[in-house]
Design a protein around this motif. Structure first.
Motif, PDB file in Angstrom:
ATOM      1  N   ARG A  38       0.570  -1.374  -0.181  1.00 52.43           N
ATOM      2  CA  ARG A  38       0.113  -0.087   0.276  1.00 52.43           C
ATOM      3  C   ARG A  38       0.688   1.097  -0.110  1.00 52.43           C
ATOM      4  N   GLY A  39       2.085   1.160   0.265  1.00 54.81           N
ATOM      5  CA  GLY A  39       3.013   2.448   0.218  1.00 54.81           C
ATOM      6  C   GLY A  39       3.438   2.353   1.144  1.00 54.81           C
ATOM      7  N   ALA A  40       3.905   1.702   1.891  1.00 54.32           N
ATOM      8  CA  ALA A  40       5.128   2.581   3.155  1.00 54.32           C
ATOM      9  C   ALA A  40       6.466   1.951   2.625  1.00 54.32           C
ATOM     10  N   VAL A  41       6.855   3.141   3.343  1.00 56.82           N
ATOM     11  CA  VAL A  41       8.634   3.027   3.195  1.00 56.82           C
ATOM     12  C   VAL A  41       9.324   1.725   3.886  1.00 56.82           C
ATOM     13  N   LEU A  42      10.012   0.868   3.775  1.00 60.09           N
ATOM     14  CA  LEU A  42      10.187  -0.096   4.475  1.00 60.09           C
ATOM     15  C   LEU A  42      11.455  -0.151   4.560  1.00 60.09           C
ATOM     16  N   ILE A  43      12.718   0.162   5.773  1.00 59.12           N
ATOM     17  CA  ILE A  43      13.790   0.831   6.594  1.00 59.12           C
ATOM     18  C   ILE A  43      14.342  -0.531   6.522  1.00 59.12           C
ATOM     19  N   ASP A  44      15.432  -0.756   6.178  1.00 57.78           N
ATOM     20  CA  ASP A  44      16.155  -2.529   6.775  1.00 57.78           C
ATOM     21  C   ASP A  44      17.446  -1.403   6.998  1.00 57.78           C
ATOM     22  N   VAL A  45      17.329  -1.589   8.623  1.00 61.77           N
ATOM     23  CA  VAL A  45      18.304  -1.167  10.203  1.00 61.77           C
ATOM     24  C   VAL A  45      19.767  -2.126  10.087  1.00 61.77           C
ATOM     25  N   ARG A  46      19.466  -2.844   9.488  1.00 64.19           N
ATOM     26  CA  ARG A  46      20.273  -4.485   9.745  1.00 64.19           C
ATOM     27  C   ARG A  46      21.734  -3.970   9.726  1.00 64.19           C
ATOM     28  N   GLU A  82      11.602   9.584  -0.439  1.00 66.82           N
ATOM     29  CA  GLU A  82      10.119   9.033  -0.575  1.00 66.82           C
ATOM     30  C   GLU A  82       8.819   9.284   1.338  1.00 66.82           C
ATOM     31  N   VAL A  83      10.658   9.457   2.261  1.00 72.92           N
ATOM     32  CA  VAL A  83       9.551  10.786   3.179  1.00 72.92           C
ATOM     33  C   VAL A  83       9.081  12.023   2.894  1.00 72.92           C
ATOM     34  N   THR A  84       8.359  12.195   2.374  1.00 72.78           N
ATOM     35  CA  THR A  84       7.840  13.464   1.960  1.00 72.78           C
ATOM     36  C   THR A  84       7.220  13.940   2.264  1.00 72.78           C
ATOM     37  N   SER A  85       6.322  13.954   4.203  1.00 74.95           N
ATOM     38  CA  SER A  85       5.736  14.527   5.187  1.00 74.95           C
ATOM     39  C   SER A  85       5.715  13.174   6.261  1.00 74.95           C
ATOM     40  N   PHE A  86       5.410  14.752   7.248  1.00 76.47           N
ATOM     41  CA  PHE A  86       5.714  12.828   8.545  1.00 76.47           C
ATOM     42  C   PHE A  86       4.086  12.025   9.165  1.00 76.47           C
ATOM     43  N   ASP A  87       3.448  12.665   7.560  1.00 69.48           N
ATOM     44  CA  ASP A  87       2.575  11.456   7.771  1.00 69.48           C
ATOM     45  C   ASP A  87       2.840  10.190   6.702  1.00 69.48           C
ATOM     46  N   VAL A  88       3.823  10.053   6.975  1.00 69.69           N
ATOM     47  CA  VAL A  88       4.372   8.727   5.646  1.00 69.69           C
ATOM     48  C   VAL A  88       4.360   7.197   6.650  1.00 69.69           C
TER      49      VAL A  88
END
Length: 141
Positions: A38-46, A82-88
Motif C-alpha cells: 500500500r506504499g509504506a517505506v520499508l527501511i532495513d536498519v540491519r 520517499e519520506v515526503t511528510s510526517f504522515d508517511v
C-alpha cells in the motif's frame, strides 16, 4: 516512609511508560508485506554483516541506524525523497526486532507518528518463508 504526624505517606502510583516493544502497531511479516504494497517505506536498519548473513529484504531502503533520524525526518535537509511528510508510513526492520522497535519509537518521538517495525525482525520474515533478495517485485504480489 512516615510523615510528621506519624501517618503513612502513600506513593502516588505513576503509570509506567510504554516500552517500545509493546507498541500496538508492530507488524507481523504478512502485515509488513501489506504495508509495503500500500506504499509504506520499508527501511532495513540491519548492519551490512547482518544483511550478508541473513539476506536482503526486497524493496527495502538500507539505512545504517546511525543516520536513521537524519535521513527519515522530512525537515532534516538530508531526508529520503520517499519520506515526503510526517504522515508517511514507515516500517523498520532489524535482525530480531529489538533495534527496530527502539528506532521506531525514536522516529515517533520526532513526529513520524506512523513509524513502526516488523515484530521479530528479519528472523520473523525468514520464519514466515517470505522471499529474500533485493527485488521489490518479489513481495508485490
Amino acid at each position: 516512609m512516615r510523615d510528621n504526624t506519624g501517618g503513612q505517606h502513600r506513593r502516588r502510583e505513576e503509570p509506567e511508560p510504554a516500552r517500545p516493544d509493546e507498541f500496538v502497531w508492530r507488524l507481523t511479516p504478512a502485515e509488513t508485506v501489506a504495508a509495503f504494497v500500500r506504499g509504506a517505506v520499508l527501511i532495513d536498519v540491519r548492519t551490512i554483516v547482518e544483511r550478508r548473513a541473513q539476506g536482503w529484504l526486497p524493496g527495502a531502503i538500507v539505512l545504517e541506524r546511525s543516520v536513521l533520524e537524519w535521513r527519515a525526518v522530512p525537515n532534516s535537509g538530508g531526508h529520503l525523497p520517499e519520506v515526503t511528510s510526517f504522515d508517511v508510513e514507515i516500517v523498520l526492520v532489524s535482525r530480531d526486532g529489538e533495534e527496530s522497535s527502539l528506532a521506531a519509537a525514536r522516529l515517533r518521538e520526532l513526529g513520524l507518528w506512523r513509524a513502526t517495525d516488523l515484530a521479530g525482525g528479519f528472523e520473523a520474515w525468514i520464519a514466515a518463508d517470505l522471499p529474500i533478495g533485493g527485488d521489490p517485485a518479489a513481495i508485490r504480489r
